[in-house]
Write an enzyme that holds these catalytic residues in place. Sequence first.
Site, short mmCIF file in Angstrom:
data_model
loop_
_atom_site.label_atom_id
_atom_site.label_comp_id
_atom_site.label_asym_id
_atom_site.label_seq_id
_atom_site.Cartn_x
_atom_site.Cartn_y
_atom_site.Cartn_z
N PHE A 5 -6.13 -16.68 3.52
CA PHE A 5 -5.47 -16.20 2.30
C PHE A 5 -4.67 -17.29 1.60
O PHE A 5 -4.00 -17.02 0.61
CB PHE A 5 -4.58 -15.00 2.62
CG PHE A 5 -3.52 -15.25 3.67
CD1 PHE A 5 -2.35 -15.92 3.35
CD2 PHE A 5 -3.71 -14.83 4.98
CE1 PHE A 5 -1.38 -16.15 4.31
CE2 PHE A 5 -2.73 -15.06 5.94
CZ PHE A 5 -1.57 -15.73 5.60
N ASN A 26 4.10 -8.93 -1.78
CA ASN A 26 5.01 -8.13 -0.96
C ASN A 26 6.48 -8.42 -1.25
O ASN A 26 7.34 -8.25 -0.39
CB ASN A 26 4.65 -8.24 0.52
CG ASN A 26 4.70 -9.67 1.02
OD1 ASN A 26 5.09 -10.58 0.28
ND2 ASN A 26 4.31 -9.87 2.26
N ARG A 33 10.07 -4.12 1.56
CA ARG A 33 8.62 -4.07 1.35
C ARG A 33 8.11 -2.63 1.26
O ARG A 33 7.19 -2.35 0.50
CB ARG A 33 7.92 -4.89 2.43
CG ARG A 33 8.05 -6.41 2.14
CD ARG A 33 7.71 -7.26 3.31
NE ARG A 33 7.51 -8.67 2.94
CZ ARG A 33 7.33 -9.64 3.82
NH1 ARG A 33 7.32 -9.37 5.12
NH2 ARG A 33 7.15 -10.88 3.43
N HIS A 46 10.07 -13.23 0.51
CA HIS A 46 9.85 -14.15 1.63
C HIS A 46 11.16 -14.27 2.38
O HIS A 46 12.23 -14.26 1.76
CB HIS A 46 9.44 -15.54 1.12
CG HIS A 46 9.54 -16.59 2.20
ND1 HIS A 46 8.50 -16.83 3.08
CD2 HIS A 46 10.56 -17.40 2.58
CE1 HIS A 46 8.89 -17.77 3.95
NE2 HIS A 46 10.13 -18.12 3.66
N GLU A 75 13.53 -24.72 5.10
CA GLU A 75 13.26 -24.04 3.82
C GLU A 75 14.49 -24.06 2.90
O GLU A 75 14.34 -24.17 1.68
CB GLU A 75 12.80 -22.60 4.09
CG GLU A 75 11.43 -22.56 4.77
CD GLU A 75 10.97 -21.16 5.15
OE1 GLU A 75 11.72 -20.18 4.95
OE2 GLU A 75 9.83 -21.04 5.64
N LYS A 98 9.59 -12.77 -4.92
CA LYS A 98 8.27 -13.26 -5.33
C LYS A 98 7.91 -12.80 -6.76
O LYS A 98 8.57 -11.91 -7.33
CB LYS A 98 7.24 -12.79 -4.31
CG LYS A 98 7.43 -13.41 -2.92
CD LYS A 98 6.33 -13.00 -1.95
CE LYS A 98 6.52 -13.65 -0.58
NZ LYS A 98 5.39 -13.32 0.34
N TYR A 132 4.24 -23.44 1.64
CA TYR A 132 3.43 -22.64 2.57
C TYR A 132 2.47 -23.50 3.39
O TYR A 132 1.45 -23.01 3.88
CB TYR A 132 2.66 -21.56 1.79
CG TYR A 132 3.51 -20.33 1.48
CD1 TYR A 132 3.99 -19.51 2.51
CD2 TYR A 132 3.83 -19.99 0.17
CE1 TYR A 132 4.76 -18.38 2.23
CE2 TYR A 132 4.59 -18.86 -0.12
CZ TYR A 132 5.05 -18.07 0.92
OH TYR A 132 5.81 -16.96 0.65
N THR A 173 5.09 -7.48 7.00
CA THR A 173 4.33 -8.22 5.97
C THR A 173 3.49 -7.28 5.13
O THR A 173 3.47 -7.37 3.90
CB THR A 173 3.41 -9.26 6.66
OG1 THR A 173 4.21 -10.07 7.53
CG2 THR A 173 2.71 -10.13 5.63
N ARG A 184 14.85 -10.42 8.11
CA ARG A 184 13.49 -10.00 8.45
C ARG A 184 13.43 -8.48 8.63
O ARG A 184 12.45 -7.82 8.26
CB ARG A 184 13.01 -10.70 9.74
CG ARG A 184 12.87 -12.21 9.65
CD ARG A 184 11.74 -12.69 8.76
NE ARG A 184 10.46 -12.14 9.10
CZ ARG A 184 9.29 -12.59 8.61
NH1 ARG A 184 9.27 -13.62 7.76
NH2 ARG A 184 8.17 -12.03 8.93
P1 IDP Z 1 5.77 -13.00 6.28
O1 IDP Z 1 6.00 -13.27 4.80
O2 IDP Z 1 6.02 -11.56 6.64
O3 IDP Z 1 6.49 -13.98 7.17
P2 IDP Z 1 3.35 -14.54 6.86
O4 IDP Z 1 2.37 -14.22 7.93
O5 IDP Z 1 4.25 -15.70 7.07
O6 IDP Z 1 4.18 -13.20 6.54
O7 IDP Z 1 2.51 -14.76 5.53
C1 IDP Z 1 3.10 -15.37 4.40
C2 IDP Z 1 2.71 -14.60 3.17
O8 IDP Z 1 1.30 -14.69 2.99
C3 IDP Z 1 2.96 -13.10 3.23
O9 IDP Z 1 4.29 -12.74 2.93
C4 IDP Z 1 2.00 -12.58 2.19
O10 IDP Z 1 2.47 -12.79 0.85
C5 IDP Z 1 0.80 -13.48 2.43
N1 IDP Z 1 -0.14 -12.89 3.40
C6 IDP Z 1 0.02 -12.75 4.74
N2 IDP Z 1 -1.05 -12.17 5.31
C7 IDP Z 1 -1.92 -11.94 4.31
C8 IDP Z 1 -3.23 -11.36 4.24
O11 IDP Z 1 -3.80 -10.95 5.25
N3 IDP Z 1 -3.81 -11.29 3.00
C9 IDP Z 1 -3.21 -11.75 1.87
N4 IDP Z 1 -1.98 -12.31 1.88
C10 IDP Z 1 -1.34 -12.40 3.08
MG MG Z 2 6.31 -16.08 7.25
#
Ligand code: IDP
Ligand code: MG
Length: 202
Positions: free
Chosen positions: A121, A176, A166, A179, A190, A73, A113, A155, A149
């Site tokens: 968010f 973070n 992370r 992805h 994807e 990212k 996304y 996350t 993962r």
């Molecule tokens: P993941 O990347 O661990 O699969 P997801 O729930 O799919 O997590 O969320 C996608 C992306 O959205 C996250 O990697 C992060 O960059 C962002 N994100 C997820 N939850 C939050 C939040 O509560 N606040 C701000 N950004 C978030």
């Molecule tokens: Mg995800």
Amino acid sequence: APAGVHAQLRAVQQGAAGHAEGDVVEGQQAHAAYVCAAAARRKGCPGGGVGLNAPQHLQDIPMATERTLSILKPDATRRNLTGKINAVFEGAGLRIVAQRRLHLSQQQAEAFYGAHRERGFFKDLVSFMVSGPVVVQVLEGADAIAQNRKVMGATNPANADAGTIRKLFAESIEANSVHGSDSPEAAAHEIGFFFAGTEIVG
Ligand code: IDP
Ligand code: MG
């Protein structure tokens, strides 16, 4: 474990687990046994019956080779961390079989996304993802989707295990660093979003 794995584990417990050594296990059942043997070695099969008690011919089946979509990212490219993060993937047995650096358009980020469109968010996430270049890549290896993962970590970096990408590098729950696809269906979709088959060289 993901729901799909559990469904396949049940199939094994009802079917393939009853087979005697040397039995030929075919089709769907063989695939389930293959997934189960891999899952059993990783973390033990739920419900017992298989796992370490599995017949030898199931324990010897290797984990499935998979491909998953990974993105480094904008927070990672901004801090010049692409090599350090790639070293973590390679150290974990994941092979980078395709890779490209690009700057996502607003439209691409929103489409990528799309599943998160209704989440609070979403707008911030899209702004972040277009704030700088990203590196999109296909990782290949045994059980690559779950393995990636695991290597990524939770996350929210505050909840990520020691040694995960992370935990090591993420700035925040949003920024973070990485992805990773979360299921075989997501991985296929994807990977196709960014790469033609001819660009993936295993
Ligand atoms: P993941 O990347 O661990 O699969 P997801 O729930 O799919 O997590 O969320 C996608 C992306 O959205 C996250 O990697 C992060 O960059 C962002 N994100 C997820 N939850 C939050 C939040 O509560 N606040 C701000 N950004 C978030
Ligand atoms: Mg995800």
